[in-house]
Design an enzyme around this catalytic site. Structure first.
Site, PDB file in Angstrom:
ATOM      1  N   LYS A   1       0.567  -1.365  -0.297  1.00  0.00           N
ATOM      2  CA  LYS A   1       0.192  -0.440   0.218  1.00  0.00           C
ATOM      3  C   LYS A   1       1.002   1.171  -0.229  1.00  0.00           C
ATOM      4  CE  LYS A   1      -4.361  -1.920   1.800  1.00  0.00           C
ATOM      5  NZ  LYS A   1      -3.724  -3.003   2.048  1.00  0.00           N
TER       6      LYS A   1
ATOM      7  N   GLU B   1     -10.835   6.624   3.173  1.00  0.00           N
ATOM      8  CA  GLU B   1     -11.245   5.872   3.279  1.00  0.00           C
ATOM      9  C   GLU B   1     -10.594   4.515   3.605  1.00  0.00           C
ATOM     10  OE1 GLU B   1     -10.641   5.555  -0.220  1.00  0.00           O
ATOM     11  OE2 GLU B   1      -9.959   3.351  -0.204  1.00  0.00           O
TER      12      GLU B   1
ATOM     13  N   SER C   1       1.707  -9.501  -0.945  1.00  0.00           N
ATOM     14  CA  SER C   1       1.355  -8.527  -0.272  1.00  0.00           C
ATOM     15  C   SER C   1       1.412  -8.231   0.688  1.00  0.00           C
ATOM     16  CB  SER C   1       0.273  -7.750  -1.319  1.00  0.00           C
ATOM     17  OG  SER C   1      -0.877  -8.991  -0.355  1.00  0.00           O
TER      18      SER C   1
HETATM   19  C1  LIG Z   1      -5.391  -3.792   1.342  1.00  0.00           C
HETATM   20  C2  LIG Z   1      -4.078  -4.969   1.038  1.00  0.00           C
HETATM   21  C3  LIG Z   1      -4.962  -6.486  -0.088  1.00  0.00           C
HETATM   22  C4  LIG Z   1      -5.976  -5.733  -0.598  1.00  0.00           C
HETATM   23  O1  LIG Z   1      -6.043  -4.600  -1.771  1.00  0.00           O
HETATM   24  P1  LIG Z   1      -5.472  -4.881  -3.372  1.00  0.00           P
HETATM   25  O2  LIG Z   1      -5.985  -3.541  -3.917  1.00  0.00           O
HETATM   26  O3  LIG Z   1      -6.562  -5.942  -3.438  1.00  0.00           O
HETATM   27  O4  LIG Z   1      -3.669  -4.847  -3.156  1.00  0.00           O
HETATM   28  C5  LIG Z   1      -4.283  -7.251   0.018  1.00  0.00           C
HETATM   29  N1  LIG Z   1      -3.384  -7.159   0.986  1.00  0.00           N
HETATM   30  C6  LIG Z   1      -3.066  -6.681   1.465  1.00  0.00           C
HETATM   31  C7  LIG Z   1      -1.462  -6.763   2.584  1.00  0.00           C
HETATM   32  C8  LIG Z   1      -3.219  -5.312   1.546  1.00  0.00           C
HETATM   33  O5  LIG Z   1      -3.180  -5.202   2.771  1.00  0.00           O
END
Ligand SMILES: *Cc1c(COP(=O)(O)O)cnc(C)c1O
Length: 405
Positions: free
Chosen positions: A99, A121, A379
């Site tokens: 993020k 948000e 992620s």
């Molecule tokens: C917020 C988040 C997501 C989901 O958001 P996307 O916009 O689909 O990437 C996925 N993995 C993590 C670790 C997050 O913090």
């Protein structure tokens, strides 16, 4: 129409002048929001073509976020599953997920536009924390809208945002969760647009957001492409896998491989499988696939992972699904918990519950994947989720109620 991954055209070009990816996307907003979206689009187009801006962005990614993050080869997991597993380590970034790429890009753009205030948000609080982080770094004011229900559930993230200097405002309308927070943030933006930028958290919303957010996350795919080429003698992985909430981490990693033979797979929670259900509709300013009931009302999504708890998906994913360039699968909460434990004890990496969805699909699809090389976008890290998982494994009824079959 179905495209084969052996075509090497880019299947992720810029959207058309109406902000459409095929039939999806666009700008479905009230009249009062059109000038704000148009101003933002013009500013982004100009900044993204300016080497001074992109250099400053990449310098921040390097010296503040800690990029580039590595690609890790998982030997023990690979021999257990029967295919080669590579992880793109977004979990090692400052603040613990992908993020940070998007919020640094948007905060830098807001500063360039002369704005002094960010609104955002947030659902589980992670995008709120990321926005508050970027605002603190740039010396901007920050207001985060959060559903009243989520404020109670995510007390620690609310405290983090306050510690970072942000004001957290409670969204009291509707179901008092994420989609209501989006509405309130948009309302604030319309009323204060001269001084405020709306820092939206995924590849969602009206044009230019789905495109702009993808471009700020493109660095994930660009880095991974080069890192894989080094590991694989110039080759690309056979599969590139990412979890999909709104779809930003997936869009980022897919954009580095859309013009290759790699198969692209997005993984949604079974309780939030917007693409799996393939109902087109308009939500929060763009046309995409979303979860609706038989009367066309947007349904609440449910998932053990609050970060994927969203009823819609970004418009470019709807397009990639429709043309067959990417496929979208879903996994259950129980499969996700197994994957969470599996990665922890085979590789010493505790994943966030969101990317554990990607791994859960890989485990399920191991016959199909046998002998191949699979790149998973890790992620985020799991520190934020360990207390919840412990409570679930201990059989705590409240924690178990976050699980869906
Ligand atoms: C917020 C988040 C997501 C989901 O958001 P996307 O916009 O689909 O990437 C996925 N993995 C993590 C670790 C997050 O913090």
């Amino acid at each position: 129409m179905t495209v084969t991954p052996t075509d090497t055209t880019s299947f992720m070009p810029d959207p058309d002048e109406r902000g459409r990816f095929g039939e999806f996307g666009g700008r479905f907003v009230p009249e009062t929001l059109v000038p704000a979206c148009a101003e933002l689009e013009a500013a982004f187009v100009e900044a993204w073509a300016d080497a001074a801006f992109t250099q400053e962005f990449h310098e921040l990614l390097r010296t503040y976020a800690g990029r580039p993050c590595p690609v890790t080869v998982c030997s023990r997991l690979s021999s257990q599953l029967g295919f080669r597993v590579l992880l793109k380590r977004e979990d090692l970034n400052h603040t613990g997920s992908h993020k940070i790429n998007n919020v640094l890009g948007q905060a830098l753009l807001a500063k360039r536009m002369g704005k002094k205030r960010l609104v955002a948000e947030t659902g589980a609080g992670q995008h709120g924390v990321a926005s508050a982080t970027a605002a603190a770094l740039m010396g901007m004011d920050c207001v985060v809208y959060m559903g009243e229900v989520d404020i109670k559930r995510q007390a620690l993230n609310v405290f983090r945002m306050r510690l970072l200097g942000a004001e957290v405002r409670s969204a009291m309308s509707g179901s008092r969760t994420l989609k209501d927070a989006v509405n309130e943030a948009m309302r604030d933006w319309v009323a204060t647009v001269a001084t405020t930028h709306y820092c939206l958290g995924s590849v969602m919303g009206p044009h230019p957001y789905p495109w702009m957010v993808r471009e700020f996350h493109r660095v994930i795919g660009d880095e991974a492409r080069a890192q894989c080429a080094e590991l694989l003698d110039g080759e690309v992985p056979d599969y590139v896998v990412a979890c999909v909430g709104g779809g930003s981490n997936a869009a980022g990693i897919f954009s580095g491989f859309a013009d290759t033979r790699a198969r692209l797979v997005g993984v949604e929670p079974a309780g939030g499988a917007a693409i799996g259900r393939a109902v087109p509709g308009v939500v929060h300013g763009s046309k995409s696939y979303l979860m609706q009931d038989e009367f066309g009302q947007v349904q609440e999504a449910h998932s053990v992972s609050a970060g994927l708890d969203y009823p819609g998906v970004g418009p470019e994913h709807a397009h990639l699904a429709q043309i067959g360039r990417a496929r979208y699968e879903s996994v259950t909460d129980a499969e996700v918990l197994d994957a969470f434990e599996l990665l922890s004890h085979t590789e010493g990496i505790i994943p966030a519950l969101e990317p554990a969805h990607g791994l859960a699909w890989m485990v399920k699809a191991k016959d199909e994947l046998a002998g191949s090389t699979v790149l998973l976008n890790m992620s985020g890290r799991g520190d934020k989720d360990v207390a919840q998982v412990q409570a679930i494994l201990d059989g705590d009824p409240e924690a178990l109620s976050t699980m869906r079959p």
